[in-house]
Design an enzyme around this catalytic site. Structure first.
Site, PDB file in Angstrom:
ATOM      1  N   GLY A  29      37.312  44.985  46.848  1.00 13.73           N
ATOM      2  CA  GLY A  29      38.130  45.294  45.684  1.00 13.73           C
ATOM      3  C   GLY A  29      37.335  46.172  44.742  1.00 13.73           C
ATOM      4  CB  SER A  30      38.272  47.869  41.611  1.00 15.87           C
ATOM      5  OG  SER A  30      38.795  46.793  40.843  1.00 15.87           O
ATOM      6  CG  PHE A  32      35.012  44.651  35.875  1.00 18.07           C
ATOM      7  CD1 PHE A  32      34.004  44.006  35.173  1.00 18.07           C
ATOM      8  CD2 PHE A  32      35.015  46.043  35.889  1.00 18.07           C
ATOM      9  CE1 PHE A  32      33.034  44.725  34.489  1.00 18.07           C
ATOM     10  CE2 PHE A  32      34.051  46.774  35.217  1.00 18.07           C
ATOM     11  CZ  PHE A  32      33.063  46.119  34.517  1.00 18.07           C
ATOM     12  CB  SER A  33      38.492  43.044  41.806  1.00 27.42           C
ATOM     13  OG  SER A  33      37.477  43.056  42.786  1.00 27.42           O
ATOM     14  N   GLY A  34      36.576  40.269  40.925  1.00 27.10           N
ATOM     15  CA  GLY A  34      36.310  38.876  41.282  1.00 27.10           C
ATOM     16  C   GLY A  34      35.710  38.688  42.669  1.00 27.10           C
ATOM     17  CD  GLU A 103      27.025  44.652  43.908  1.00 34.65           C
ATOM     18  OE1 GLU A 103      27.800  45.550  44.322  1.00 34.65           O
ATOM     19  OE2 GLU A 103      26.998  44.257  42.742  1.00 34.65           O
ATOM     20  CB  CYS A 159      44.826  48.592  34.599  1.00 35.19           C
ATOM     21  SG  CYS A 159      44.693  50.203  33.807  1.00 35.19           S
ATOM     22  CB  CYS A 191      46.545  50.521  37.528  1.00 33.74           C
ATOM     23  SG  CYS A 191      47.275  51.709  36.398  1.00 33.74           S
ATOM     24  CB  CYS A 194      45.234  53.961  33.983  1.00 28.56           C
ATOM     25  SG  CYS A 194      46.755  53.368  33.209  1.00 28.56           S
TER      26      CYS A 194
HETATM   27  P1  ADP Z   1      33.260  41.881  41.011  1.00 28.63           P
HETATM   28  O1  ADP Z   1      32.217  41.184  41.879  1.00 28.63           O
HETATM   29  O2  ADP Z   1      34.501  42.234  41.799  1.00 28.63           O
HETATM   30  O3  ADP Z   1      32.714  43.048  40.230  1.00 28.63           O
HETATM   31  P2  ADP Z   1      33.030  39.536  39.360  1.00 28.63           P
HETATM   32  O4  ADP Z   1      33.306  38.363  40.259  1.00 28.63           O
HETATM   33  O5  ADP Z   1      31.601  39.871  39.095  1.00 28.63           O
HETATM   34  O6  ADP Z   1      33.794  40.820  39.952  1.00 28.63           O
HETATM   35  O7  ADP Z   1      33.720  39.325  37.950  1.00 28.63           O
HETATM   36  C1  ADP Z   1      35.071  38.955  37.798  1.00 28.63           C
HETATM   37  C2  ADP Z   1      35.241  38.526  36.346  1.00 28.63           C
HETATM   38  O8  ADP Z   1      35.078  39.673  35.512  1.00 28.63           O
HETATM   39  C3  ADP Z   1      36.606  38.003  35.975  1.00 28.63           C
HETATM   40  O9  ADP Z   1      36.775  36.641  36.275  1.00 28.63           O
HETATM   41  C4  ADP Z   1      36.635  38.227  34.463  1.00 28.63           C
HETATM   42  O10 ADP Z   1      36.012  37.146  33.789  1.00 28.63           O
HETATM   43  C5  ADP Z   1      35.725  39.433  34.272  1.00 28.63           C
HETATM   44  N1  ADP Z   1      36.431  40.676  33.910  1.00 28.63           N
HETATM   45  C6  ADP Z   1      35.947  41.608  33.061  1.00 28.63           C
HETATM   46  N2  ADP Z   1      36.773  42.669  32.998  1.00 28.63           N
HETATM   47  C7  ADP Z   1      37.804  42.429  33.832  1.00 28.63           C
HETATM   48  C8  ADP Z   1      38.995  43.167  34.210  1.00 28.63           C
HETATM   49  N3  ADP Z   1      39.247  44.384  33.726  1.00 28.63           N
HETATM   50  N4  ADP Z   1      39.809  42.600  35.114  1.00 28.63           N
HETATM   51  C9  ADP Z   1      39.561  41.377  35.606  1.00 28.63           C
HETATM   52  N5  ADP Z   1      38.472  40.640  35.281  1.00 28.63           N
HETATM   53  C10 ADP Z   1      37.590  41.153  34.418  1.00 28.63           C
HETATM   54 ZN    ZN Z   2      46.763  51.189  34.183  1.00 29.39          ZN
END
Ligand code: ADP
Ligand code: ZN
Length: 205
Positions: A29-30, A32-34, A103, A159, A191, A194
């Site tokens: 995923g992108s 901040f996607s979890g 990563e 987004c 998204c 955007c």
């Molecule tokens: P990834 O590994 O995909 O970068 P993380 O698991 O490190 O994602 O972090 C996910 C967390 O980031 C979410 O639970 C939320 O607390 C936080 N977060 C910050 N910005 C966003 C965003 N734009 N969309 C969703 N979650 C976000």
């Molecule tokens: Zn958007």
């Protein structure tokens, strides 16, 4: 409307050992996607099941702390930094049952061979990583890992411009290096509507 990603545990039910073979799970995923949260969640559950777990991350990523993988929300798990897929393979202990890799996009292409080898030897391998770079191009070796995986999870962020489901990592800094480590200081979840492709991005990376 934002559709929240729903985690169920069917994957764990499906994946109870049937014939002694291992398997590959990929979480993409992108930013901040979890992805890291989901990886850490699965690793914790494996540990609760008293399985032996080893976790790795590429040495290039020095965010937060060296010996940990960390989510943007503060979840952490100990991990070993390694330079290459070969080095990762060399560190695997025979009785390890579950291998977590965060990563994945920062590894070399040999990660595909390593991951297959580990799964072939009966281990559960879970790789999390960015599926696209900041220009929206597939980020090797994640596309190849998606191809060989038994189980795939796509996570989505929100987004920051419009609140829709985000699939892109928008770089907010000027750099046109493919690898530019950073978090909210350099990237935003966006998204399709955007997302603005970087104007100076090279066309054939
Ligand atoms: P990834 O590994 O995909 O970068 P993380 O698991 O490190 O994602 O972090 C996910 C967390 O980031 C979410 O639970 C939320 O607390 C936080 N977060 C910050 N910005 C966003 C965003 N734009 N969309 C969703 N979650 C976000
Ligand atoms: Zn958007």
């Amino acid at each position: 409307m934002v559709e929240e990603f729903v985690f169920d545990n069917t994957e764990e039910r499906r994946k109870t050992r049937q014939n002694g073979a291992g398997w590959v799970e990929v979480i993409v995923g992108s930013m901040f996607s979890g992805k890291s949260e989901e990886l850490i969640r699965r690793l914790r559950r494996a540990q609760i099941a008293r399985q032996k777990v080893q976790v790795f991350k590429p040495k290039i990523d020095d965010r937060y702390s060296i010996e940990q993988i960390a989510s943007h929300s503060g979840m952490t798990h100990i991990s070993k930094p390694v330079m290459t897929a070969k080095e990762l393979l060399a560190q695997i202990e025979a009785d390890t049952q579950v291998i977590g890799i965060d990563e994945g996009q920062f590894f070399d292409m040999e990660l595909i061979i390593a991951v297959n080898e580990l799964a072939n030897s009966g281990k559960r391998v879970i790789v999390a990583g960015l599926d696209q770079d900041y220009t929206g191009r597939p980020f090797e070796p994640m596309p190849q890992l998606l191809s060989i995986a038994e189980f795939i999870t796509k996570t989505h962020a929100i987004c920051v411009v419009c609140g829709s489901t985000a699939n892109y990592s928008q770089r907010t800094s000027e750099s046109t290096e493919r690898v530019e480590v950073g978090a909210a200081d350099k990237y935003e979840a966006r998204c399709r509507r955007c997302f603005v492709p970087h104007s100076d991005a090279p066309t054939n990376i």
